[in-house]
Design a protein around this motif. Structure first.
Motif, mmCIF file in Angstrom:
data_model
loop_
_atom_site.group_PDB
_atom_site.id
_atom_site.type_symbol
_atom_site.label_atom_id
_atom_site.label_comp_id
_atom_site.label_asym_id
_atom_site.label_seq_id
_atom_site.Cartn_x
_atom_site.Cartn_y
_atom_site.Cartn_z
ATOM 1 N N TRP B 160 -1.494 -12.333 -1.744
ATOM 2 C CA TRP B 160 -2.311 -11.154 -1.866
ATOM 3 C C TRP B 160 -2.687 -10.448 -0.654
ATOM 4 O O TRP B 160 -3.349 -9.601 -0.419
ATOM 5 N N VAL B 161 -2.492 -11.082 0.539
ATOM 6 C CA VAL B 161 -2.910 -10.622 1.863
ATOM 7 C C VAL B 161 -1.838 -9.500 2.044
ATOM 8 O O VAL B 161 -2.328 -8.395 2.802
ATOM 9 N N LYS B 162 -0.706 -9.490 1.697
ATOM 10 C CA LYS B 162 0.266 -8.429 2.058
ATOM 11 C C LYS B 162 -0.289 -6.935 1.393
ATOM 12 O O LYS B 162 -0.265 -5.961 2.418
ATOM 13 N N PRO B 163 -0.772 -6.839 0.327
ATOM 14 C CA PRO B 163 -1.141 -5.592 -0.112
ATOM 15 C C PRO B 163 -2.160 -5.035 0.911
ATOM 16 O O PRO B 163 -2.660 -4.046 0.974
ATOM 17 N N LEU B 164 -3.180 -5.939 1.061
ATOM 18 C CA LEU B 164 -4.634 -5.799 1.915
ATOM 19 C C LEU B 164 -3.931 -5.150 3.267
ATOM 20 O O LEU B 164 -4.428 -4.239 3.865
ATOM 21 N N ILE B 165 -2.878 -5.782 3.729
ATOM 22 C CA ILE B 165 -2.359 -5.191 5.076
ATOM 23 C C ILE B 165 -1.927 -3.713 4.693
ATOM 24 O O ILE B 165 -2.238 -2.910 5.847
ATOM 25 N N TYR B 166 -1.075 -3.492 3.614
ATOM 26 C CA TYR B 166 -0.630 -1.994 3.426
ATOM 27 C C TYR B 166 -1.845 -1.279 3.300
ATOM 28 O O TYR B 166 -1.805 -0.180 3.785
ATOM 29 N N VAL B 167 -2.767 -1.719 2.588
ATOM 30 C CA VAL B 167 -3.950 -0.693 2.329
ATOM 31 C C VAL B 167 -4.658 -0.413 3.626
ATOM 32 O O VAL B 167 -4.996 0.748 4.150
ATOM 33 N N SER B 168 -4.627 -1.699 4.470
ATOM 34 C CA SER B 168 -5.321 -1.260 6.008
ATOM 35 C C SER B 168 -4.836 -0.273 6.726
ATOM 36 O O SER B 168 -5.597 0.235 7.771
ATOM 37 N N ILE B 169 -3.585 0.134 6.401
ATOM 38 C CA ILE B 169 -2.735 1.034 7.356
ATOM 39 C C ILE B 169 -3.412 2.562 7.027
ATOM 40 O O ILE B 169 -4.035 3.328 8.261
#
Lengths: 276, 390, 134
Positions: B160-169
């Protein structure tokens, strides 16, 4: 501070009690707790669709006239005086034509206009940028067009001061009571506290009692005493038969920075007498 | 992992106590401001925002710049950033902490700050700024922490960290865009009323933030056993170069519009900042310092053989960082208030107390940064040689 | 049975109990006299029926909520007349209505507020009635 603490305790208490299934607490917090049947507007109150003002500076005859008008506001609203421009609180004040209308410079304008001090105050814009930017609705537009300040809610971010193109807003950099002699206080009206923004409210508190704004009243008193025409008019801009509309209908008037689209409700009558 | 911040050398603790001392000094001065009001600052009726909001604006840029490591690493699979992306994320955490603190110390009634949440006002940009800044803070804490603790255990971070990383962009872009909107939507403030304000903000952010990251990486290499690596630093150097060129170009556009159109309102603030306006020129030396540092940094960055020397790159980054710090952390805010709505001039200069408070906030940020970097670097030192993909 | 780090735990417990009971211990032997807010002001004495805008019980428990609502009604809605549960109208104003009767802030408001250790910021703006120093 106790207000915030109370709110905090309410929320803290609520979350605790909700866990225990405390329905009464929810009811307690819900809406209107008072036993009042209703609240209403005083029947004597003056009402309008859009309050506005017209100012004819040519009718100010002496410096004393200006002083009386400004003093009328300052004294009833407990405006402090710190004797410096940095901390200054201004609700109504004067400045030159050049500074009042910096986007309408005219080097060949009539001497009488050029030299004459203009009276400045909050424009109570139709589309006020200060209201748009306020993050807490501490400044808001009333149904009658008045741009009102709720000093209880202001967090002092000063976004409204950056947004106002008319420099109508002042911030309490210091405790206002330090700039106010206790014997000069109007005990019928509050002062403000440190760290909040304030400005002219078109005398909302007087309108609610059926009185016109203090500056306009002072100006009309001056005219009455001298047997001349008044310099300031107040009334409903939506009502063609109002004082202010009648004056504006017969004379050429301008507004400050109209190109910004804020729609100021304060009009300045320039030159050209009624009979000219 | 937190315990890693509690074990350190004598040097480490000296640095921590030094920072605490400055934070303490700022705090004492803040208590004075809390009691006596913002009158203790240099701000006035005409210049109603000053050093605090300037620093806030600048630091939002530093925070947003983490995305310059995240994009190559996660979107373009640029593996070399794997080791330092955590430094970017933790820098963002420290920077946002400073931003929020600067806003807080700038409030006239700080005890009422929750009114922003109690009376949410979507038409106010400040409301949205609070939302995006706090969101960004949360994102970076979670992402940084999860990836680092996964590294430590030698496993992949949870899915679930991956989607958060994409959102952070996009979120990183949003924080600086929204911050630019604080200024760019105000009628009558010609200096700020510019459609390219957000673009300028982002360009300067993507130059200044990564420049700071290069400086920090070089310091980390010197003081610890963790080497961020030559190649990643060079890659960040290229990002700094392009962003700085874009930034100077965009500033040039502003100058053109103001001075070719010859509209007084458009020109006046620039005149005040760079040559003085109606005899007022307090900010002129500062703004020229900024311009000269920018001009010096550009060739050092652009010429590849110079940039490749780490000493030169570091010098360019320091010059560029100071230049942008003056330009955005000071000139941009003050310039918007001068001349005032009556075409008059009130000058601003921070008071000693105000500067102490600002310094205290910076020290607080560096304290957060030191603690987070200590944790990250200790983990990196222990897992040296093992590369986990994420 | 052996308690690991027993010494530390016991010291910790003592510190905790000490901190927890401090307010009680601190106040032992201090006379905490119940506040008795006084209502013998000239304005109240003139009233034929000594009644506040709402019942005594309601005012005692809820005056802060009522004041908050008065504040919002007056400032935000511009509605400045309050009709109470008995149908009697009052002008909404802390300074001009409440403090007109309760002109003895020190003996009325402050008594309870001090006792409860609350410090409402009303008076930072609203001007308290002029009273003799007592």
């Amino acid at each position: 501070m106790s207000m915030n603490r109370r709110q905090f305790l309410k929320i803290a208490g609520m979350s605790t009690v909700l866990g225990l299934g405390g329905v009464p607490v929810i009811n307690l917090l819900k809406g209107d707790k008072s036993e009042a049947s209703h609240v209403f507007v005083n029947e004597k109150a003056l009402t309008a669709k859009r309050w506005g003002m017209a100012i004819d500076v040519s009718k100010f005859r002496t410096d004393d006239d200006y002083k009386k008008v400004i003093h009328a506001c300052n004294s009833i609203h407990n405006i402090p005086d710190f004797g410096n421009s940095k901390d200054q609180i201004k609700w109504i004040w004067t400045d030159t034509y050049e500074h009042t209308f910096p986007t309408q410079p005219n080097e060949f304008i009539e001497e009488s206009v050029k030299e004459k001090p203009f009276v400045l105050l909050c424009n109570h814009c139709e589309n006020p940028p200060c209201v748009r930017v306020c993050p807490t609705k501490a400044t808001f537009k009333r149904k009658d067009g008045i741009v009102m300040m709720d000093q209880h809610r202001c967090i002092g971010c000063r976004f409204c001061m950056a947004a106002c193109p008319f420099g109508a807003r002042s911030f309490n950099y210091k405790d206002p009571r330090l700039g106010l002699k206790p014997e000069d206080e109007n005990t019928q009206y509050p002062t403000r506290t440190i760290g909040v923004v304030e400005k002219c409210t078109f005398c909302a508190e007087r309108l609610s009692k059926g009185l016109i704004p203090a500056c306009v009243e002072a100006s009309q008193q001056i005219a009455k005493d001298a047997g001349t025409e008044a310099a300031m008019y107040f009334g409903d801009l939506d009502d063609p038969s109002s004082d202010v509309r009648k004056v504006l209908a017969g004379r050429y008037s301008i507004r400050r920075k109209p190109e910004l689209g804020t729609g100021p409700s304060v009009f300045y009558i320039i030159g050209g007498d009624k009979n000219a | 992992m937190l315990e890693k911040a509690l074990q350190g050398s004598r040097k480490y603790w000296t640095w921590i106590f030094f920072l605490l001392l400055i934070v303490g000094n700022g705090f004492i001065n803040y208590l004075y401001q809390f009691k006596h009001g913002l009158g203790i600052t240099g701000m006035s009726r005409d210049v109603s925002w000053g050093l605090y909001i300037g620093q806030f604006t600048f630091l939002v840029g530093v925070a947003a710049s983490a995305v310059m490591l995240v994009i190559p690493h996660y979107l373009h699979d640029f593996k070399k950033f794997g080791k330092i992306v955590i430094l970017g994320e933790f820098l963002a955490v420290a920077a946002v902490t400073m931003c929020v603190t600067f806003i807080f110390v700038d409030l006239g009634q700080p005890m009422r700050v929750l009114n922003v949440i109690l009376h949410p006002t979507p038409n106010s940009i400040l409301f949205w700024d609070a939302v995006v800044l706090n969101g960004y803070l949360g994102l970076n804490i979670v992402i940084g922490w999860m990836t680092l603790s996964a590294d430590r255990k030698g496993i992949k971070p949870p899915a679930w960290v991956k989607p958060l990383i994409y959102v952070s962009i996009p979120w990183a872009f949003s924080i600086h865009t929204v911050t630019a909107f604080l200024y760019a939507g105000l009628p009558g403030r010609h200096f700020w009323l510019s459609a390219i304000m957000a673009a300028r903000f982002l360009a300067s952010a993507f130059a200044g933030g990564p420049a700071l990251l290069i400086i920090l990486s070089l310091i980390v290499r010197k003081l610890t056993k963790f080497d961020p690596g030559k190649e990643p630093i060079q890659a960040v150097g290229k990002i700094v170069t392009y962003a700085m060129i874009a930034n100077v170009f965009l500033l040039g556009l502003e100058f053109f519009t103001a001075f070719y159109s010859q509209i007084p309102g458009e020109m006046n603030s620039f005149k005040y900042l760079y040559v003085g306006f109606e005899g007022h020129d307090k900010l002129v030396p500062l703004m020229w310092t900024s311009s000269i540092l920018a001009i010096v940094s550009l060739p050092l960055l652009i010429v590849p053989s110079w940039r490749k020397k780490e000493g030169v790159l570091a010098t360019a980054c320091v010059a560029l960082f100071i230049s942008l710090w003056i330009d955005k952390g000071f000139g941009l805010v003050i310039g918007g208030f001068v001349p005032n709505p009556f075409e008059g001039v009130t000058e601003y200069w921070p008071t000693l107390r105000e500067a102490s408070i600002a310094l205290g906030v910076w020290a607080l940020g560096f304290l957060v940064l030191t603690l987070l970097y200590k944790i990250a670097i200790t983990v990196r030192e222990q897992t040296a040689g093992i590369e986990i993909e994420h | 049975m052996k308690i690991y780090d027993g010494g530390k735990i016991i010291v910790g417990l003592i510190v905790f109990v000490g901190l927890f009971t401090f307010p009680f211990v601190y106040n032992i032997g201090k006379a905490n006299v119940m506040p008795e807010p006084k209502i013998n002001t000239p304005a109240i004495n003139e009233l034929t029926e000594k009644k506040c805008v709402e019942s005594k019980q309601f005012m005692r428990a809820e005056h802060m909520q009522l004041l908050n609502q008065w504040r919002d009604w007056a400032v935000r809605k511009g509605e400045r007349v309050y009709v109470n549960s008995e149908g009697k109208p009052y002008t909404i104003s802390l300074q001009n209505t409440c403090m007109h009767c309760h002109s003895n802030k020190k003996e009325f408001c402050d008594q309870c507020h001090n006792y409860m250790a609350v410090n409402p910021y009303c008076w930072n703006c609203h001007i308290a009635p002029k009273e003799k120093e007592s």
